[in-house]
Motif scaffolding. Structure first.
Motif, PDB file in Angstrom:
ATOM      1  N   ARG A   1     -19.867   5.581  -2.360  1.00  0.00           N
ATOM      2  CA  ARG A   1     -19.227   4.519  -1.576  1.00  0.00           C
ATOM      3  C   ARG A   1     -18.010   5.043  -0.803  1.00  0.00           C
ATOM      4  O   ARG A   1     -17.159   4.261  -0.368  1.00  0.00           O
ATOM      5  N   SER A   2     -17.953   6.337  -0.604  1.00  0.00           N
ATOM      6  CA  SER A   2     -16.811   6.936   0.078  1.00  0.00           C
ATOM      7  C   SER A   2     -16.603   6.354   1.474  1.00  0.00           C
ATOM      8  O   SER A   2     -15.471   6.192   1.932  1.00  0.00           O
ATOM      9  N   ASN A   3     -17.716   6.007   2.152  1.00  0.00           N
ATOM     10  CA  ASN A   3     -17.590   5.471   3.512  1.00  0.00           C
ATOM     11  C   ASN A   3     -16.951   4.084   3.549  1.00  0.00           C
ATOM     12  O   ASN A   3     -16.554   3.614   4.614  1.00  0.00           O
ATOM     13  N   GLN A   4     -16.837   3.422   2.378  1.00  0.00           N
ATOM     14  CA  GLN A   4     -16.201   2.101   2.311  1.00  0.00           C
ATOM     15  C   GLN A   4     -14.703   2.197   2.017  1.00  0.00           C
ATOM     16  O   GLN A   4     -14.009   1.182   1.976  1.00  0.00           O
ATOM     17  N   ILE A   5     -14.224   3.409   1.792  1.00  0.00           N
ATOM     18  CA  ILE A   5     -12.808   3.628   1.474  1.00  0.00           C
ATOM     19  C   ILE A   5     -12.069   4.006   2.754  1.00  0.00           C
ATOM     20  O   ILE A   5     -12.497   4.901   3.482  1.00  0.00           O
TER      21      ILE A   5
ATOM     22  N   TYR B   1     -10.167  14.281  -3.063  1.00  0.00           N
ATOM     23  CA  TYR B   1      -9.756  13.167  -3.921  1.00  0.00           C
ATOM     24  C   TYR B   1      -9.975  11.860  -3.165  1.00  0.00           C
ATOM     25  O   TYR B   1     -10.075  11.839  -1.933  1.00  0.00           O
ATOM     26  N   HIS B   2     -10.049  10.754  -3.922  1.00  0.00           N
ATOM     27  CA  HIS B   2     -10.205   9.419  -3.355  1.00  0.00           C
ATOM     28  C   HIS B   2      -9.358   8.440  -4.164  1.00  0.00           C
ATOM     29  O   HIS B   2      -9.187   8.614  -5.374  1.00  0.00           O
ATOM     30  N   THR B   3      -8.852   7.412  -3.518  1.00  0.00           N
ATOM     31  CA  THR B   3      -8.122   6.349  -4.215  1.00  0.00           C
ATOM     32  C   THR B   3      -9.115   5.488  -4.989  1.00  0.00           C
ATOM     33  O   THR B   3     -10.083   4.996  -4.421  1.00  0.00           O
ATOM     34  N   VAL B   4      -8.852   5.312  -6.281  1.00  0.00           N
ATOM     35  CA  VAL B   4      -9.748   4.508  -7.121  1.00  0.00           C
ATOM     36  C   VAL B   4      -9.173   3.113  -7.366  1.00  0.00           C
ATOM     37  O   VAL B   4      -9.904   2.176  -7.663  1.00  0.00           O
TER      38      VAL B   4
ATOM     39  N   LYS C   1     -21.260  11.950 -11.379  1.00  0.00           N
ATOM     40  CA  LYS C   1     -21.897  10.686 -11.765  1.00  0.00           C
ATOM     41  C   LYS C   1     -20.841   9.685 -12.251  1.00  0.00           C
ATOM     42  O   LYS C   1     -20.909   8.485 -11.947  1.00  0.00           O
ATOM     43  N   PHE C   2     -19.858  10.185 -12.995  1.00  0.00           N
ATOM     44  CA  PHE C   2     -18.769   9.322 -13.461  1.00  0.00           C
ATOM     45  C   PHE C   2     -17.965   8.783 -12.275  1.00  0.00           C
ATOM     46  O   PHE C   2     -17.637   7.594 -12.227  1.00  0.00           O
ATOM     47  N   VAL C   3     -17.651   9.644 -11.317  1.00  0.00           N
ATOM     48  CA  VAL C   3     -16.896   9.218 -10.134  1.00  0.00           C
ATOM     49  C   VAL C   3     -17.670   8.141  -9.373  1.00  0.00           C
ATOM     50  O   VAL C   3     -17.106   7.124  -8.963  1.00  0.00           O
ATOM     51  N   ASP C   4     -18.978   8.340  -9.204  1.00  0.00           N
ATOM     52  CA  ASP C   4     -19.812   7.324  -8.548  1.00  0.00           C
ATOM     53  C   ASP C   4     -19.727   6.000  -9.299  1.00  0.00           C
ATOM     54  O   ASP C   4     -19.604   4.926  -8.696  1.00  0.00           O
ATOM     55  N   TRP C   5     -19.803   6.063 -10.638  1.00  0.00           N
ATOM     56  CA  TRP C   5     -19.765   4.859 -11.476  1.00  0.00           C
ATOM     57  C   TRP C   5     -18.455   4.098 -11.289  1.00  0.00           C
ATOM     58  O   TRP C   5     -18.437   2.866 -11.254  1.00  0.00           O
TER      59      TRP C   5
ATOM     60  N   GLU D   1     -18.887  -2.451 -11.628  1.00  0.00           N
ATOM     61  CA  GLU D   1     -18.343  -2.489 -12.985  1.00  0.00           C
ATOM     62  C   GLU D   1     -17.049  -1.674 -13.088  1.00  0.00           C
ATOM     63  O   GLU D   1     -16.070  -2.112 -13.695  1.00  0.00           O
ATOM     64  N   GLY D   2     -17.044  -0.490 -12.495  1.00  0.00           N
ATOM     65  CA  GLY D   2     -15.850   0.353 -12.529  1.00  0.00           C
ATOM     66  C   GLY D   2     -14.690  -0.257 -11.770  1.00  0.00           C
ATOM     67  O   GLY D   2     -13.539  -0.241 -12.236  1.00  0.00           O
ATOM     68  N   GLN D   3     -14.977  -0.815 -10.585  1.00  0.00           N
ATOM     69  CA  GLN D   3     -13.913  -1.397  -9.773  1.00  0.00           C
ATOM     70  C   GLN D   3     -13.372  -2.693 -10.366  1.00  0.00           C
ATOM     71  O   GLN D   3     -12.170  -2.974 -10.278  1.00  0.00           O
ATOM     72  N   GLU D   4     -14.236  -3.483 -10.978  1.00  0.00           N
ATOM     73  CA  GLU D   4     -13.745  -4.718 -11.599  1.00  0.00           C
ATOM     74  C   GLU D   4     -12.912  -4.418 -12.844  1.00  0.00           C
ATOM     75  O   GLU D   4     -12.045  -5.212 -13.217  1.00  0.00           O
TER      76      GLU D   4
END
Length: 265
Positions: free
Chosen positions: A69-73, A84-87, A225-229, A234-237
């Protein structure tokens, strides 16, 4: 972590997740020491000192990966080359104890905390212990110069510990006003209604809780795989249940918080 662990156990059967939890600057110190010892333990890093992640990327310490979902960030919330990406997005606001400060007299801006009327009433966290306090200090220094911090010092501002320490001083009235992360205050909604949030008119300070994969020999599929999750619903909520904002527009803001679009204005 308590919220994430059972969910990860369900979606990653047979994988043992081990956590090390501390302030951002303590995490950086630990990881830097492990790198010097050539014995880096961490596979995933999540903390709020974005400056450190820039340094880690520039020195070749991070694994390059673009989550699904990097393109949505937003572009300003990630490294241009995917290191790195902001989580999640914490927000620094002002908070006061209404038993010690009236609504009418409460401050409206960060800047006015340098006024003498707030002598011995203001508190912050330490920029040496907390990444969000470090970034807040850097942003305010950029806008108001070091003269602003000389005024805070003259007012006997207490700048110690992390955001939880700040909130305790506000609750005890040792220092009834402080800058503190919104997430820390929202956790007390319905438990301590003396705590009141101020969204400063000169702007809240937004932060990046940054996630990165460390660079190691061998395959990094599990870490990826963890980063994708973490960017799935579920991860974002889990992030918003901890009262932080998601970098993804499709995820609702934390309960009790205004929309991110309003915060960014």
């Amino acid at each position: 972590i308590a919220d994430l662990t059972p969910r990860l156990k369900k979606d990653f059967p047979g994988v043992d997740f081990k956590w090390y939890q501390a302030g951002s600057e303590d995490i950086a110190t630990k990881v830097n020491a492990e790198i010097l010892a050539k014995n880096l333990k961490a596979d995933i890093l999540i903390s709020s000192d974005r400056f450190w992640y820039e340094e880690m990327a520039n020195t070749g310490r991070l694994h390059q990966y673009g989550p699904k979902r990097s393109n949505q960030i937003a572009i300003n919330l990630k490294h241009p080359k995917g290191f790195y990406h902001t989580v999640s997005i914490p927000v620094m606001v002002l908070c006061y104890n209404k038993e010690a400060v009236s609504v009418e007299s409460a401050p409206k801006t960060f800047k006015e905390m340098g006024d003498s009327k707030w002598n011995e009433k203001f508190t912050t966290g330490s920029p040496l212990a907390s990444g969000t306090n470090f970034t807040t200090m850097a942003m305010l220094q950029y806008h108001y110069g070091w003269e602003y911090f000389k005024k805070l010092k003259k007012n006997k501002t207490i700048a110690q510990g992390g955001n939880s320490s700040v909130l305790r001083r506000i609750q005890s009235k040792e220092r009834p006003i402080g800058w503190v992360l919104l997430e820390n205050v929202l956790r007390f909604k319905g438990k301590d209604d003396r705590l009141k949030v101020i969204y400063p008119e000169d702007g809240v300070v937004t932060h990046s809780n940054v996630m990165a994969i460390t660079k190691k020999n061998g395959k990094r599929e599990l870490a990826q795989k963890f980063v994708d999750w973490m960017y799935e619903k579920e991860g974002q909520e889990a992030m918003t249940r901890s009262f932080m904002y998601s970098p993804l527009e499709a995820i609702n803001p934390p309960q009790g918080a205004p929309a991110l679009s309003k915060i960014l204005k």
